[in-house]
Every structure is written in structure tokens, then in C-alpha cells.
Design a protein around this motif. Structure first.
Motif, PDB file in Angstrom:
ATOM      1  N   LEU A 121       0.665  -0.973  -0.042  1.00 22.15           N
ATOM      2  CA  LEU A 121       0.062  -0.146  -0.589  1.00 22.15           C
ATOM      3  C   LEU A 121       1.157   1.567  -0.076  1.00 22.15           C
ATOM      4  N   ILE A 122       1.678   1.058   0.831  1.00 20.95           N
ATOM      5  CA  ILE A 122       2.659   2.010   1.441  1.00 20.95           C
ATOM      6  C   ILE A 122       3.571   2.286   0.369  1.00 20.95           C
ATOM      7  N   LEU A 123       4.612   1.732  -0.043  1.00 26.21           N
ATOM      8  CA  LEU A 123       6.029   1.498  -0.895  1.00 26.21           C
ATOM      9  C   LEU A 123       5.829   3.040  -2.001  1.00 26.21           C
ATOM     10  N   ASN A 124       5.075   2.372  -2.843  1.00 27.67           N
ATOM     11  CA  ASN A 124       5.769   3.193  -4.359  1.00 27.67           C
ATOM     12  C   ASN A 124       4.605   4.848  -4.005  1.00 27.67           C
ATOM     13  N   TRP A 125       4.115   5.026  -3.568  1.00 31.23           N
ATOM     14  CA  TRP A 125       3.778   6.470  -2.770  1.00 31.23           C
ATOM     15  C   TRP A 125       5.085   6.805  -1.171  1.00 31.23           C
ATOM     16  N   LEU A 126       6.121   6.287  -1.524  1.00 26.73           N
ATOM     17  CA  LEU A 126       6.994   7.393  -0.873  1.00 26.73           C
ATOM     18  C   LEU A 126       8.100   7.989  -1.473  1.00 26.73           C
ATOM     19  N   GLN A 127       8.619   8.858  -1.542  1.00 25.88           N
ATOM     20  CA  GLN A 127       9.456   9.902  -2.402  1.00 25.88           C
ATOM     21  C   GLN A 127      10.213  10.377  -1.589  1.00 25.88           C
ATOM     22  N   LYS A 128      11.687  10.406  -2.964  1.00 24.81           N
ATOM     23  CA  LYS A 128      13.095  10.457  -1.926  1.00 24.81           C
ATOM     24  C   LYS A 128      12.471  12.117  -1.945  1.00 24.81           C
ATOM     25  N   SER A 129      13.544  12.368  -0.522  1.00 27.65           N
ATOM     26  CA  SER A 129      13.645  13.910   0.243  1.00 27.65           C
ATOM     27  C   SER A 129      12.696  13.686   1.071  1.00 27.65           C
ATOM     28  N   ASN A 130      11.841  13.021   0.819  1.00 28.69           N
ATOM     29  CA  ASN A 130      10.798  13.158   2.422  1.00 28.69           C
ATOM     30  C   ASN A 130      11.246  12.089   3.731  1.00 28.69           C
ATOM     31  N   GLU A 131      10.523  12.282   4.272  1.00 25.65           N
ATOM     32  CA  GLU A 131      10.193  11.540   5.482  1.00 25.65           C
ATOM     33  C   GLU A 131       8.571  11.543   6.407  1.00 25.65           C
ATOM     34  N   TYR A 132       8.601  10.393   6.780  1.00 24.65           N
ATOM     35  CA  TYR A 132       7.073   9.606   7.011  1.00 24.65           C
ATOM     36  C   TYR A 132       7.222   8.952   8.046  1.00 24.65           C
ATOM     37  N   HIS A 133       5.863   9.167   8.558  1.00 24.92           N
ATOM     38  CA  HIS A 133       5.509   8.624  10.040  1.00 24.92           C
ATOM     39  C   HIS A 133       4.159   8.181   9.941  1.00 24.92           C
ATOM     40  N   ILE A 134       3.838   6.966  10.174  1.00 20.39           N
ATOM     41  CA  ILE A 134       2.810   5.893  10.191  1.00 20.39           C
ATOM     42  C   ILE A 134       2.388   5.695  11.054  1.00 20.39           C
ATOM     43  N   ARG A 135       0.838   5.492  10.996  1.00 13.90           N
ATOM     44  CA  ARG A 135       0.665   4.888  12.476  1.00 13.90           C
ATOM     45  C   ARG A 135      -0.688   4.261  11.826  1.00 13.90           C
ATOM     46  N   ILE A 136      -0.947   2.794  12.683  1.00 15.75           N
ATOM     47  CA  ILE A 136      -1.825   2.025  11.731  1.00 15.75           C
ATOM     48  C   ILE A 136      -2.685   1.442  12.962  1.00 15.75           C
ATOM     49  N   ALA A 137      -3.459   1.431  12.863  1.00 13.50           N
ATOM     50  CA  ALA A 137      -4.280   0.796  14.275  1.00 13.50           C
ATOM     51  C   ALA A 137      -4.571  -0.308  14.531  1.00 13.50           C
ATOM     52  N   HIS A 138      -4.233  -0.045  16.167  1.00 17.22           N
ATOM     53  CA  HIS A 138      -3.809  -1.296  16.775  1.00 17.22           C
ATOM     54  C   HIS A 138      -4.839  -2.720  16.372  1.00 17.22           C
TER      55      HIS A 138
END
Length: 265
Positions: A121-138
Motif C-alpha cells: 500500500l505504502i511503498l509506491n507512494w514514498l518519495q525521495k527527500s521526504n520523511e514519513y511517520h506511519i500510524r497503524i490501527a492497533h
């Protein structure tokens, strides 16, 4: 930084499994997340606080006093999306094609197979030079060994996303002009869905997609509230339903159909 809030919809009695997420544009940061929670608290509550909003709790009729809260939170998404602030993406996979317990998928490791859906789901929306904080439902995991736990699985997911992103950059180094990249995923943590309206929006939008794909709208005993809300979401997109697939970079309402035969690992 981007913030990503994710949830799942395993549709246990249906054909399709879904995971989905809400992306918050980096310029808005943590302040937007906090302000959004406060805004929802002030605008979605009536005689008593409306609790955990999710697709399975959509009111049965449009006359129910809480139905308008669900409609309002959907409209909030499309309003923020039109301002290029908030984006939604969901992944759909057919359970017949992707059995978490089958040996061909990670030697039958259910959790490895499950969290791979979030990776896809997430991989192809990651972009170079950006940082990501991901929160997933427990969620409660199915332990594969005594020390197995949710934190371990989320740590594995973070490592996998960063490794796959690095591999992709290296593969196309001729295009990007360099090989070494900083890991884009800074943190992945679990959050209680009942405490995060952004996770709840992801659940509601994703639930509507699964509602159509699993042909719930065609059942004779379909709930009026769910049908009306799902159609309301579709109408915002100029469609009659949500049974469609988008381009990978569609930021309006992204629906990605996952084909495990093309990428198991």
C-alpha cells in the motif's frame, strides 16, 4: 514530513480484503493532526459524544441522528483533498489469490503476509527527500513464536519499506542520479483507532470501497445508511459506485488492486 494513518478491512465473510490509509501533506505537520482532532470533536458530536466511527457502525438509516456525522466526516475528506492537504489510498486483494496461511506466502507466516499488504500500500507512494511517520490501527497479532508481538512486526515493516525503497532507487539510479538515499520511513507505531479520527476516515472510505467490491450494495437486506453513504462517496468522484482501479499516482481517491502473483516478496 508526511503523516500516514492506516487501517484494515479483512471482510471475513467476503471475497476481498482491504487495507487503506490517509496521507497528510508534509506542510501541515503535527499541528494539522491535532487541530483536525479538535475540529472533529467540536463539529461531529451531538447530545452525547460520538465514539469510534467506522464502516461497521454506519447508522442503519439516513434519518438516524448520527448519519449526518458520517456524511460530514466524508465531506471533510473531500474538502481537504481539494485543497491538496489530505489523500486516500486503499489496496484490494482477492482472498483466493492471497491466503496468509499458505506456505507459498512467507512460509505460512500469517503476520508477515498481512503486513506485506501495508508494505504494498505504502511503498509506491514514498518519495525521495521526504520523511514519513506511519500510524497503524492497533490489532492483536497471531503469534508465530513466543516473543512475537505487534511492535516487532511494525519494526519489520519499517525495515522492509526502507529496504525496498532503497532497492528501487538503486535500480533506477540512472534516473535519480545517485544511489545512496536516507531511509524515508522514520517511525511506524500502533494507535488505537477509537482515538484517531484520521484512522477512522481511512476505515470509512475503505469500508465503502469494500462494500461495492464485495457486492454488498446488491443484497436485498442492504442497510440504507451504508448504501447512501457509499453512493455519496462515489458521487463526489462523479461515479455511480467505487468498483474501479486508478493510476498509481492518483491523489484524489486511489484504489490499487494487488496481484500477488507479480510480487510475493
Amino acid at each position: 514530513m508526511y503523516k500516514i494513518y492506516c487501517d484494515e478491512s479483512r471482510q471475513t465473510k467476503s471475497e476481498y480484503i482491504l487495507v487503506g490509509g490517509i496521507w497528510i501533506k508534509k506542510e501541515n505537520g503535527w499541528d494539522f493532526v491535532n487541530d483536525f482532532e479538535s475540529y472533529c470533536k467540536n463539529t461531529l458530536e451531538f447530545e452525547k459524544p460520538i465514539g469510534h466511527m467506522k464502516w461497521t457502525k454506519v447508522p442503519p438509516t439516513i434519518n438516524n441522528k448520527y448519519y449526518k456525522a458520517y456524511k460530514k466526516i466524508v465531506d471533510l475528506y473531500f474538502d481537504y483533498n481539494s485543497k491538496n492537504i489530505m489523500f486516500f489510498r486503499t489496496l484490494i486483494v482477492n482472498k483466493k489469490d492471497y491466503d496468509f496461511t499458505h506456505d507459498k506466502f512467507y512460509k505460512g507466516d500469517y503476520e508477515e503476509g498481512f503486513y506485506n499488504l501495508y508494505c504494498q500500500l505504502i511503498l509506491n507512494w514514498l518519495q525521495k527527500s521526504n520523511e514519513y511517520h506511519i500510524r497503524i490501527a492497533h490489532r492483536s497479532i497471531k503469534k508465530a513464536f513466543d516473543e512475537d508481538c505487534e511492535e516487532f512486526r511494525l519494526s519489520r515493516l519499517k525495515e522492509k519499506l526502507n529496504k525496498k525503497f532503497e532497492d528501487k532507487i538503486n535500480k533506477y539510479s540512472w534516473l535519480y542520479g545517485y544511489r545512496k538515499v536516507s531511509p524515508p520511513v522514520i517511525s511506524i507505531e500502533a494507535r488505537e483507532a477509537r482515538d484517531r479520527r484520521l484512522i477512522q476516515i481511512a476505515d470509512i472510505l475503505m469500508g465503502a470501497v469494500g462494500f461495492f467490491w464485495n457486492k454488498e450494495h446488491l443484497k436485498t437486506n442492504v442497510r440504507e445508511g451504508k448504501l447512501a453513504l457509499a453512493k455519496h462517496i462515489a458521487s463526489n468522484l462523479g461515479r455511480n459506485d467505487l468498483i474501479f482501479i486508478t493510476n498509481w499516482d492518483d491523489k484524489r481517491f486511489n484504489i490499487f488492486y494487488f496481484e500477488p502473483s507479480k510480487t510475493i516478496h
